[in-house]
Design an enzyme around this catalytic site. Sequence first.
Site, PDB file in Angstrom:
ATOM      1  CD  GLN A 176      -4.119   8.270  -4.641  1.00 30.40           C
ATOM      2  OE1 GLN A 176      -4.898   8.232  -5.610  1.00 30.40           O
ATOM      3  NE2 GLN A 176      -4.253   7.444  -3.612  1.00 30.40           N
ATOM      4  CG  HIS A 198      -4.175  -1.327  -4.469  1.00 34.99           C
ATOM      5  ND1 HIS A 198      -5.094  -0.697  -3.671  1.00 34.99           N
ATOM      6  CD2 HIS A 198      -2.974  -1.060  -3.916  1.00 34.99           C
ATOM      7  CE1 HIS A 198      -4.462  -0.090  -2.668  1.00 34.99           C
ATOM      8  NE2 HIS A 198      -3.168  -0.292  -2.790  1.00 34.99           N
ATOM      9  CB  THR A 234      10.161 -15.955  -6.452  1.00 33.63           C
ATOM     10  OG1 THR A 234      11.175 -16.892  -6.063  1.00 33.63           O
ATOM     11  CG2 THR A 234       9.566 -16.351  -7.792  1.00 33.63           C
ATOM     12  CB  CYS A 316      -2.567   3.534   5.599  1.00 33.06           C
ATOM     13  SG  CYS A 316      -2.357   2.945   3.943  1.00 33.06           S
TER      14      CYS A 316
END
Length: 373
Positions: A176, A198, A234, A316
């Site tokens: 944050q 995000h 990857t 969450c």
Amino acid sequence: MIYLDNAGTTKMFDECVEVHKEFSCVDFFNPSAVTIKSMEVSKKISETERFFLQKLGASEGNVIFTGCATESNNLAIKGSLRTGNWEYVFSSGEHPSVFNVAKALEMEGRKVHFVPLLKDGTVDLAALESVLNERTRLISIMHVSNETGAINDLKKISALKNRLCPKAVLHVDGVQAFMKIPFSLRGLSVDLYSFSAHKIHGPKGVAGLYVKNKTALKELFQGGGQQYGVRSGTENVSGIMQFRKAVEMIDVQKNLENVRALKQAFNDAVSLKGIKIVDFGGSPYIECLQFEGVKGETMLHALEQRGVIVGLGSACSSKKAGNRALENIGFSKEEIISSVRVSFNAYQTLEEVTLAAKIVCETYKNIVERVAK
Ligand code: PLP
């Protein structure tokens, strides 16, 4: 829709879509292969790693790209575990991606300390000082709280580490803070720093972990040895490049000023008996509202009906009742249940947030009147 849950996630910049196309459909090569095309992609990732180091103000170290900050936090903590008589220190206000790892370590029988928060939501530095010693292996304290916006003083925490446990690893969850408040890791004793795309208008599915000394960090899973052997698999090339694009588009200082003005306008327009603004004086991006006699969850759903989206704290953990940070700070159960989290982004308008504030007041008034009938 007026979206005021930007601490939960943000709308991605349109510009990232172009970058996604470029690195998924044109320069889609595997950075680990040895062809010229692949090596060019690998070079772009290395350049981007340096770009992030510079944005963090880190004069040394590496960036490990992960799938989310939850992974960065798990890698930081579990990668720093050592066998023996070590102690692990966390704040009580950590995000579940740190706090629940700490709880699991405790269940395994490790010595874990949880440091309480002060009334302003920051970690109690005197309590932190009292638990640090030569057996401290890891200190994990967030930079900015996702629930209150409180900003912890990394300089003071670094100084405590240097004085009391110089060999300990200091991890900071900066999700944050990164690209939201101005800071630099230069001169601090931060060994590990987590950040996520995000939350700053980048894509979901990519995050980073700054690592001062990668040899000290154990990998979470075995594989092809990518990213210095610390994070096999990857790389999410397109995600990493989109993350970079989002960062390039942000002017931290300008955004901070915009958000301060948005918050002021919102707060000025929320003036109704029964609605309390709980401002911890930290990051202007986040604040709490408490509604006397009405559950935060009721307000959240009623506001959504009217096109205003707010949050209930950490996305969450929002399905679970309660809010650990507010509880630790000393709010009553009633106050916690009546809370919603409001979080802004810098690209909103004064008109938008003022309208949202009016809708908040009207919605609350309607509910209170309906209940009184
Ligand atoms: N740490 C903090 C402080 C957060 O606010 C969040 C997201 O809510 C996370 C960690 C987890 O981030 P991610 O969604 O990238 O796993």
